[in-house]
Scaffold this motif. Structure first.
Motif: not given
Length: 460
Positions: A383, A418-419, A110, A107, A360-361, A414, A387
Motif C-alpha cells: 500500500i 484494496p489489493l 492513492i 487506506t 491498487n491492482q 474500500w 501512497t
C-alpha cells in the motif's frame, strides 16, 4: 451538500557555487519554507480551498496506514480536514458521524506520481495534445500546469474508480528537459490554480535515452545519440550554474527553473529506462550539484537497487510494462519486489489515463510477481508503494500519503481488500470532504464535458 454537488457537476473536474557543489533532498522543513516563500509571491499560486466536510469516524475496518502499519478492527477519525487519530476500537467517536466499516478496508488516498491528465485529456485528439513542447531538446521554461484542462473526465474517473486524491502532472518525454511539473489535489475546480496542491514543490521533468535522440535526431539535430543527450544536458547545467552565480542576472524563465533545481527547491523526476543510464545520470547530478528524486519507468532499476538505495532515489515504475521498445527490453515483472528486497524506494505509477484508475491492482500484480519468486512482501508495505512513497518523492510526505494525526484527511474506504481485483472505492475523502460515494449518486462528480450538448429541439 447541495453546494458541493453543484460545484462538482459544474466545475469538472542558497546558490550553487560550482559544478561539484552537492545538493540534498528537499525535506519537510525545506518544503514548508518553500511553500511559505512562494504561495503568496509566485505567479499562478494555488487558490485551492478544501470542500466542506463533517467530523467522521470510520470504525471496524482493516486499516492500512500507508507507512507499513495494519490495524484490525481499526478506527480512523477525521475532523476539520485533518486526520485526528488512527487506532483500534477503543478510540472514542463521540461528536463524529460514525460509519460502520466492518468487513471493509481503509487506506490513505492513492497518489499517482506520474500522470498526464489534463495535458493529454480525454478524448485523445490532436486539439488536446498539450504535453510535449517538442520545439527544443531543452525547455525548462514551460510549466505543465499551463496546459492542464480541469474538465478532463479522467480526473473524476481516477477519483471514483481508483481512489486517487493527489497526482503529479508532468510534461511529456520528447525533451531532455521537459519543464516543470505540477502536483494537484484531485478535486473539481474551474481553474488549475484551484486544484494546485498547496505547499507542494514544483517538480522538473527530465528524460534520457531513446525519446530525445529519436525526436531530434530524426530532424537532423543534436542530440541524435545518448552521448549527445549527456553533452546537451551538461552544457545546459553549466550555463544555469553561471546564471545562479550571477549577482543581478537578466531574468530568464528557463534558467530560473534550473536555478530552483540547483537550490533544491524543485525536485527532479527523470524518465529513464536503462540501468547504465540511470547510474550515469546520478553521476551527472553529483557533478552539477543537483539530485534526482525519482527515476520514472525505470524498467531496469532492479539491476542497480543498491545504487538507488545509497543515493536515496525512488523508482516510479509499472507493474508489467516491458519490451515495447529496445530500452524496455530487459523489463521484468519482479522489478518492484527486487527493489523492495534491496531496501530501495518503490512507487507504482500509471502514465496512463486508464491505469490511474487501477493503481491498487497494479501494485498487487507487482507484489504477486515477487511472491512467485519467493519474496513475500506484506500488503501493508505494498500500500505504501501507491501512497507514502509517492508522496515522499513528490515532496509532500509531511502533508499527506499516510494516515497520521495532523495530516490531510485524504482517505479511501474500500468495499473489500484494496489489493483485490474485485474491490473498488466505496467512499473517497479529500481533506475530509466526501467527494465520492458509490452509494449516493449525488456524490459522483461529472465534468462539464461529460454533461453533453442539448439536442436541436432543446435549444430555445
Amino acid at each position: 451538500m447541495a453546494a458541493l454537488c453543484g460545484a462538482v457537476a459544474l466545475a469538472g473536474c542558497t546558490t550553487t557555487g560550482s559544478a561539484n557543489a552537492g545538493a540534498s533532498r528537499a525535506d519537510g522543513d525545506r518544503a514548508e519554507g518553500y511553500a511559505a516563500k512562494t504561495e503568496a509571491e509566485a505567479p499562478f499560486a494555488s487558490t485551492y480551498a478544501p470542500y466542506p466536510g463533517i467530523p467522521t469516524a470510520l470504525v471496524g475496518a482493516v486499516v492500512y496506514d500507508g507507512a507499513g502499519g495494519r490495524i484490525e478492527n481499526g478506527t480512523v477519525l477525521l475532523r476539520d480536514g485533518k486526520v485526528v487519530a488512527v487506532g483500534d476500537a477503543s478510540l472514542p467517536t463521540e461528536g463524529y458521524r460514525v460509519i460502520d466499516a466492518g468487513g471493509k478496508y481503509v487506506t490513505p488516498g492513492i497518489i499517482d506520481i506520474h500522470s498526464h491528465l489534463g495535458d493529454y485529456p480525454s478524448p485523445s485528439v490532436d486539439a488536446h495534445s498539450d504535453g510535449n513542447e517538442a520545439t527544443s531538446p531543452t525547455t525548462p521554461d514551460v510549466w505543465a500546469e499551463h496546459s492542464v484542462w480541469p474538465q478532463d473526465p479522467g480526473f473524476s474517473r481516477a477519483l471514483a474508480n481508483g481512489g486517487v486524491t493527489a497526482l503529479q502532472i508532468l510534461p511529456g518525454s520528447a525533451n531532455l528537459m521537459g519543464g516543470r511539473t505540477v502536483t494537484l489535489k484531485n478535486v473539481p475546480a474551474r481553474t488549475v490554480q484551484g486544484m494546485k496542491f498547496p505547499g507542494a514543490p514544483h517538480g522538473f521533468k527530465m528524460a534520457c535515452g531513446e525519446n530525445p535522440k529519436r525526436v531530434y535526431g530524426g530532424r537532423g539535430r543534436k542530440p541524435s545519440t545518448r552521448m549527445g543527450n549527456f553533452a546537451v544536458n551538461r552544457q545546459t547545467w553549466l550555463e544555469a550554474i553561471d546564471y545562479a552565480n550571477s549577482e543581478e542576472p537578466k531574468r530568464d524563465l528557463a534558467k530560473e527553473t534550473l536555478k530552483g533545481v540547483l537550490d533544491g527547491e524543485i525536485l527532479v523526476h527523470n524518465h529513464c529506462y536503462r540501468a547504465d543510464e540511470m547510474a550515469l545520470v546520478m553521476d551527472m547530478a553529483k557533478e552539477m550539484g543537483y539530485r534526482v528524486t525519482a527515476f520514472h519507468h525505470a524498467v531496469e532499476a532492479y539491476k542497480i537497487g543498491d545504487l538507488l538505495r545509497e543515493n536515496d532515489v525512488c523508482s516510479a515504475i509499472w507493474a508489467d510494462w516491458y519490451g515495447f521498445k529496445m530500452e524496455a527490453y530487459d523489463g521484468i515483472l519482479e522489478n518492484a519486489a527486487l527493489l523492495q528486497n534491496e531496501g530501495a524506494c518503490v512507487v507504482i505509477h500509471s502514465d496512463d489515463q486508464d491505469d490511474i484508475q487501477r493503481l491498487n491492482q497494479e501494485a498487487a500484480k507487482a507484489q504477486a510477481a515477487g511472491r512467485r519468486m519467493g519474496m513475500d512482501i506484506s500488503d501493508a508495505t505494498v500500500i505504501g508503494w501507491i501512497t507514502l512513497n509517492a508522496a515522499k518523492a513528490m515532496g509532500i510526505a509531511d502533508m499527506t500519503g499516510s494516515l497520521e494525526a495532523g495530516k490531510m484527511a485524504d482517505v479511501v474506504l474500500w468495499n473489500g481488500d484494496p489489493l483485490s481485483v474485485y474491490s473498488r472505492p466505496e467512499k473517497v475523502w479529500v481533506d475530509g470532504a466526501l467527494l465520492f460515494d458509490a452509494i449516493d449518486p449525488k456524490r459522483r462528480p461529472v465534468s462539464d464535458f461529460e454533461l453533453g450538448q442539448p439536442g436541436e429541439g432543446d435549444v430555445k
